[in-house]
Design a protein around this motif. Structure first.
Motif, PDB file in Angstrom:
ATOM      1  N   GLU A  20       1.259  -0.951  -0.303  1.00 37.06           N
ATOM      2  CA  GLU A  20      -0.241   0.017   0.021  1.00 37.06           C
ATOM      3  C   GLU A  20       0.646   1.301   0.169  1.00 37.06           C
ATOM      4  OE1 GLU A  20      -3.367   2.237   2.197  1.00 37.06           O
ATOM      5  OE2 GLU A  20      -2.388  -0.053   3.387  1.00 37.06           O
ATOM      6  N   VAL A  21       1.817   1.380   0.471  1.00 36.68           N
ATOM      7  CA  VAL A  21       2.602   1.884   0.537  1.00 36.68           C
ATOM      8  C   VAL A  21       3.706   2.125  -0.868  1.00 36.68           C
ATOM      9  CG1 VAL A  21       4.912   3.478   1.612  1.00 36.68           C
ATOM     10  CG2 VAL A  21       3.195   1.733   3.106  1.00 36.68           C
ATOM     11  N   LEU A  22       3.733   1.173  -1.631  1.00 40.54           N
ATOM     12  CA  LEU A  22       5.296   1.068  -1.897  1.00 40.54           C
ATOM     13  C   LEU A  22       3.711   2.131  -3.583  1.00 40.54           C
ATOM     14  CD1 LEU A  22       7.073   1.032  -3.717  1.00 40.54           C
ATOM     15  CD2 LEU A  22       6.362  -1.020  -4.212  1.00 40.54           C
ATOM     16  N   ASP A  23       2.322   2.163  -2.988  1.00 42.27           N
ATOM     17  CA  ASP A  23       1.663   2.041  -3.860  1.00 42.27           C
ATOM     18  C   ASP A  23       1.658   3.735  -4.184  1.00 42.27           C
ATOM     19  OD1 ASP A  23      -0.557   1.668  -6.826  1.00 42.27           O
ATOM     20  OD2 ASP A  23      -2.401   2.750  -4.480  1.00 42.27           O
ATOM     21  N   GLN A  24       1.304   4.559  -2.624  1.00 43.28           N
ATOM     22  CA  GLN A  24       2.006   5.961  -2.799  1.00 43.28           C
ATOM     23  C   GLN A  24       2.764   6.275  -3.231  1.00 43.28           C
ATOM     24  OE1 GLN A  24      -1.001   6.919   0.308  1.00 43.28           O
ATOM     25  NE2 GLN A  24      -1.982   5.147   0.396  1.00 43.28           N
ATOM     26  N   VAL A  25       3.447   5.984  -2.913  1.00 44.79           N
ATOM     27  CA  VAL A  25       5.029   6.872  -3.002  1.00 44.79           C
ATOM     28  C   VAL A  25       6.028   6.111  -3.405  1.00 44.79           C
ATOM     29  CG1 VAL A  25       5.599   6.282  -0.358  1.00 44.79           C
ATOM     30  CG2 VAL A  25       6.869   8.376  -1.596  1.00 44.79           C
ATOM     31  N   ALA A  26       7.412   6.188  -3.900  1.00 44.86           N
ATOM     32  CA  ALA A  26       7.965   4.746  -4.757  1.00 44.86           C
ATOM     33  C   ALA A  26       9.298   5.547  -5.173  1.00 44.86           C
ATOM     34  CB  ALA A  26       7.450   4.326  -5.564  1.00 44.86           C
ATOM     35  N   ARG A  27      10.813   5.215  -5.176  1.00 41.18           N
ATOM     36  CA  ARG A  27      11.433   5.302  -6.542  1.00 41.18           C
ATOM     37  C   ARG A  27      11.195   4.840  -7.663  1.00 41.18           C
ATOM     38  NH1 ARG A  27      16.854   5.951  -3.438  1.00 41.18           N
ATOM     39  NH2 ARG A  27      16.841   5.689  -0.986  1.00 41.18           N
ATOM     40  N   LEU A  28      11.891   5.966  -8.532  1.00 41.28           N
ATOM     41  CA  LEU A  28      11.310   5.619 -10.046  1.00 41.28           C
ATOM     42  C   LEU A  28      13.269   5.409 -10.224  1.00 41.28           C
ATOM     43  CD1 LEU A  28       9.087   7.597 -11.322  1.00 41.28           C
ATOM     44  CD2 LEU A  28       8.995   5.451 -10.247  1.00 41.28           C
ATOM     45  N   THR A  29      13.948   6.218  -9.882  1.00 40.44           N
ATOM     46  CA  THR A  29      15.475   5.914 -10.702  1.00 40.44           C
ATOM     47  C   THR A  29      16.277   6.836  -9.936  1.00 40.44           C
ATOM     48  OG1 THR A  29      16.775   6.189 -12.259  1.00 40.44           O
ATOM     49  CG2 THR A  29      14.675   7.841 -12.031  1.00 40.44           C
ATOM     50  N   ASP A  30      17.787   6.264  -9.954  1.00 44.36           N
ATOM     51  CA  ASP A  30      18.783   7.341  -9.298  1.00 44.36           C
ATOM     52  C   ASP A  30      19.082   8.199  -9.959  1.00 44.36           C
ATOM     53  OD1 ASP A  30      20.531   4.526  -7.615  1.00 44.36           O
ATOM     54  OD2 ASP A  30      19.021   5.660  -7.182  1.00 44.36           O
ATOM     55  N   LEU A  31      19.355   9.001  -9.727  1.00 46.19           N
ATOM     56  CA  LEU A  31      20.260  10.135 -10.567  1.00 46.19           C
ATOM     57  C   LEU A  31      21.602  10.291 -10.113  1.00 46.19           C
ATOM     58  CD1 LEU A  31      17.385  12.843  -9.650  1.00 46.19           C
ATOM     59  CD2 LEU A  31      17.421  11.147 -11.826  1.00 46.19           C
ATOM     60  N   GLU A  32      22.227  11.254 -11.536  1.00 46.46           N
ATOM     61  CA  GLU A  32      23.755  11.190 -11.136  1.00 46.46           C
ATOM     62  C   GLU A  32      24.100  12.058  -9.847  1.00 46.46           C
ATOM     63  OE1 GLU A  32      24.911  12.090 -14.815  1.00 46.46           O
ATOM     64  OE2 GLU A  32      24.556  10.681 -15.822  1.00 46.46           O
ATOM     65  N   GLU A  33      24.731  12.647  -9.277  1.00 47.41           N
ATOM     66  CA  GLU A  33      25.175  13.139  -8.076  1.00 47.41           C
ATOM     67  C   GLU A  33      25.903  14.297  -9.203  1.00 47.41           C
ATOM     68  OE1 GLU A  33      25.276  15.358  -4.487  1.00 47.41           O
ATOM     69  OE2 GLU A  33      24.073  13.269  -5.322  1.00 47.41           O
ATOM     70  N   SER A  34      26.029  14.887  -9.711  1.00 49.83           N
ATOM     71  CA  SER A  34      26.927  15.640 -10.338  1.00 49.83           C
ATOM     72  C   SER A  34      25.958  17.327 -10.912  1.00 49.83           C
ATOM     73  CB  SER A  34      27.281  15.427 -11.385  1.00 49.83           C
ATOM     74  OG  SER A  34      26.916  15.183 -12.735  1.00 49.83           O
ATOM     75  N   VAL A  35      24.729  16.143 -11.610  1.00 50.82           N
ATOM     76  CA  VAL A  35      23.151  16.997 -11.484  1.00 50.82           C
ATOM     77  C   VAL A  35      22.578  17.372 -10.484  1.00 50.82           C
ATOM     78  CG1 VAL A  35      20.988  16.314 -12.919  1.00 50.82           C
ATOM     79  CG2 VAL A  35      22.835  15.309 -13.558  1.00 50.82           C
ATOM     80  N   ILE A  36      22.475  16.695  -9.543  1.00 49.66           N
ATOM     81  CA  ILE A  36      21.911  17.084  -8.225  1.00 49.66           C
ATOM     82  C   ILE A  36      23.048  18.033  -7.714  1.00 49.66           C
ATOM     83  CG2 ILE A  36      21.418  16.605  -5.836  1.00 49.66           C
ATOM     84  CD1 ILE A  36      19.228  15.125  -7.838  1.00 49.66           C
ATOM     85  N   GLU A  37      23.773  18.096  -7.764  1.00 50.95           N
ATOM     86  CA  GLU A  37      24.393  19.257  -6.787  1.00 50.95           C
ATOM     87  C   GLU A  37      24.360  20.613  -7.892  1.00 50.95           C
ATOM     88  OE1 GLU A  37      28.555  17.836  -7.450  1.00 50.95           O
ATOM     89  OE2 GLU A  37      28.203  16.613  -5.250  1.00 50.95           O
ATOM     90  N   GLN A  38      24.477  20.909  -8.738  1.00 51.28           N
ATOM     91  CA  GLN A  38      24.284  21.647  -9.955  1.00 51.28           C
ATOM     92  C   GLN A  38      23.151  22.184  -9.387  1.00 51.28           C
ATOM     93  OE1 GLN A  38      24.728  20.598 -13.928  1.00 51.28           O
ATOM     94  NE2 GLN A  38      27.113  19.414 -13.509  1.00 51.28           N
ATOM     95  N   ARG A 166       7.815   9.450  -7.172  1.00 51.15           N
ATOM     96  CA  ARG A 166       6.759   9.251  -7.289  1.00 51.15           C
ATOM     97  C   ARG A 166       5.991   9.515  -6.110  1.00 51.15           C
ATOM     98  NH1 ARG A 166       4.560   3.875  -8.312  1.00 51.15           N
ATOM     99  NH2 ARG A 166       3.679   5.155  -6.527  1.00 51.15           N
ATOM    100  N   LEU A 167       5.113  10.513  -6.075  1.00 53.01           N
ATOM    101  CA  LEU A 167       3.996  10.599  -5.713  1.00 53.01           C
ATOM    102  C   LEU A 167       2.563   9.986  -5.692  1.00 53.01           C
ATOM    103  CD1 LEU A 167       2.876  11.132  -2.283  1.00 53.01           C
ATOM    104  CD2 LEU A 167       3.541  13.282  -2.784  1.00 53.01           C
ATOM    105  N   THR A 168       1.946   9.430  -5.330  1.00 52.56           N
ATOM    106  CA  THR A 168       0.213   9.301  -6.042  1.00 52.56           C
ATOM    107  C   THR A 168      -0.667  10.787  -4.795  1.00 52.56           C
ATOM    108  OG1 THR A 168       0.497   7.210  -6.485  1.00 52.56           O
ATOM    109  CG2 THR A 168      -1.891   8.099  -5.778  1.00 52.56           C
ATOM    110  N   PRO A 169      -1.097  11.983  -5.548  1.00 55.78           N
ATOM    111  CA  PRO A 169      -1.225  12.963  -4.327  1.00 55.78           C
ATOM    112  C   PRO A 169      -2.562  12.552  -4.063  1.00 55.78           C
ATOM    113  CG  PRO A 169      -0.858  13.539  -6.532  1.00 55.78           C
ATOM    114  CD  PRO A 169       0.206  12.152  -6.033  1.00 55.78           C
TER     115      PRO A 169
END
Length: 289
Positions: A20-38, A166-169
């Motif tokens: 039930e939790v997974l249906d409402q909120v979940a990771r979809l993919t990891d992101l490159e740290e350099s992109v996050i930092e920028q 992803r969040l199911t708001p």
């Protein structure tokens, strides 16, 4: 953009509660740290903190500003259907603009959301004012801390940085940041299409992402109502109400249970106007789309 995912927990590997939790909120993919930092650097250097909107949903301390909307004004933050344009703020954030373009998604609205320390978004549903279906909400945490959690389906979920979530708001949820520092997320509302479905093909959670909340006992309930009642007798009505609203982040409650506690508090005070006010708030905040 994405990196190889380590072992993760998927719906097939979980019991009903975790599913039930997974249906409402979940990771979809990891992101490159350099992109996050920028992106993080651009956000922290932004010339505006944002504006306070959706005040009925929060304790205060939640600020938003738009990167893509229908007017181009970054302080226009009330979401709605349509094809958005870049705001003047996004024009000053080239790394963030490149990241959004790289997703290839059909955007409805894109915002930055800052939740200050000791701040709460009360239990609510989103999208109730929108007529169509087929929308999804993506979260990219840029600045966060372990006390900043989403509560949904009787569990606390820390949306860690370094991933696209992803969040199911349209399901009941709330957010808190109990100790700080500020939590800053990039939030994108998107329409369902092939690009979205490809991105969302493998929803998952990792061990440690979630923690189940305990059930509220009769003693817990009585103690909270007594504490809130004492505050109300001293004239601290808002503090009394927020004491009960925060129960949503501490215990597994039925949907709207915190609002029912407040109505019970005011019923005991014979404050019938306040009882009606909170029953109406419950209906408004938890309205289904």
């Amino acid at each position: 953009m994405a990196t190889t995912l380590p072992a993760a927990v998927t719906a097939a590997q979980t019991g009903p509660a975790r599913a039930e939790v997974l249906d409402q909120v979940a990771r979809l993919t990891d992101l490159e740290e350099s992109v996050i930092e920028q992106m993080r650097a651009e956000v922290l250097g932004a010339p505006t903190r944002g504006v306070v909107a959706y005040g009925e949903y929060q304790s205060g301390g939640w600020w938003t500003t738009s990167l893509m909307n229908h007017s181009g004004d970054p302080h226009d933050v009330v979401i709605g259907d349509g094809r958005p344009q870049r705001t003047s703020l996004l024009e000053e954030m080239p790394a963030t603009a490149r990241f959004l373009d790289s997703l290839g998604l059909d955007f409805m609205y894109v915002r930055l959301a800052r939740l200050e320390a000791h701040s709460y978004l009360w239990e609510h549903r989103d999208y109730a004012e929108l007529r169509e279906t087929g929308r999804h909400r993506l979260h990219i945490p840029l600045v966060t801390n372990p006390s900043a959690v989403l509560v949904t389906a009787g569990a606390r979920v820390h949306m860690a940085a370094g991933a696209l979530w992803r969040l199911t708001p349209s399901q009941a949820h709330g957010v808190c940041n109990t100790t700080g520092p500020d939590r800053i997320h990039l939030i994108a509302d998107v329409y369902a299409d092939d690009a979205y479905h490809a991105l969302a093909a493998r929803p998952h959670l990792r061990d440690g992402d979630t923690a189940d909340l305990p059930e509220m006992t009769g003693a817990d309930r009585a103690g909270l109502l007594a504490q809130a009642g004492q505050l109300a007798e001293l004239g601290f009505i808002t503090a009394a109400e927020q004491t009960l609203l925060r129960a949503f982040y501490t215990y597994t409650l039925p949907e709207g249970g915190a609002y029912d506690l407040i109505a019970e508090l005011h019923s005991g005070r014979r404050a019938h106007a306040d009882v009606n006010r909170w029953r109406e708030a419950k209906a408004h905040l938890l309205a289904r789309p």
